[in-house]
Design a protein around this motif. Sequence first.
Motif, PDB file in Angstrom:
ATOM      1  N   UNK A  51       0.949  -1.075  -0.061  1.00 62.65           N
ATOM      2  CA  UNK A  51       0.126   0.177   0.092  1.00 62.65           C
ATOM      3  C   UNK A  51       0.943   1.273   0.085  1.00 62.65           C
ATOM      4  N   UNK A  52       0.235   2.231  -0.630  1.00 58.92           N
ATOM      5  CA  UNK A  52       1.282   3.585  -0.576  1.00 58.92           C
ATOM      6  C   UNK A  52       1.464   4.138   0.669  1.00 58.92           C
ATOM      7  N   UNK A  53       0.645   3.911   1.879  1.00 60.41           N
ATOM      8  CA  UNK A  53       1.049   4.349   3.031  1.00 60.41           C
ATOM      9  C   UNK A  53       1.688   3.333   3.985  1.00 60.41           C
ATOM     10  N   UNK A  54       2.201   2.037   3.200  1.00 63.99           N
ATOM     11  CA  UNK A  54       2.740   0.983   4.226  1.00 63.99           C
ATOM     12  C   UNK A  54       4.126   1.218   4.246  1.00 63.99           C
ATOM     13  N   UNK A  55       4.998   1.401   5.024  1.00 64.22           N
ATOM     14  CA  UNK A  55       6.426   1.794   5.338  1.00 64.22           C
ATOM     15  C   UNK A  55       6.771   0.952   6.394  1.00 64.22           C
TER      16      UNK A  55
END
Length: 132
Positions: free
Chosen positions: A95-99
Amino acid sequence: NGKYLAPVDRAAKSYGPGSTTELADPAPNVPAGARSFMSWTTAYATGNAGVGTRTATGTTVRWGTVSVDPNTIPFGSQLLIEGYEGTVFTAEDRGGGVRGAHVDIFFPDGAAASKYASQQRRVTVIREGYGG
């Protein structure tokens, strides 16, 4: 329904910024060769903006799918998430916000995903990647 909601009393306790975080219950025994860490977990569901029915690895999203940062948790890895004993999750999406150590759990029910919000939980990686 409460099928996907973990018991509140198992949630992590934080003792303020910069403090260590401890679980309300002791961590389960970590299997040999596994790694265990505290992770911010969030939830997603189909119908949310930008969420389709296919994962980054080409599978269909379902209960047990998690979105990860593949630089931290490789695709194909199998995980246990505190509060969801009996479910083995598979890292199949990004996901774009999964870091970093963030894990985003797929919920088939959008209302349950919204209610879950963001929680700190112990995650145990019991198999790294696709396991050869």
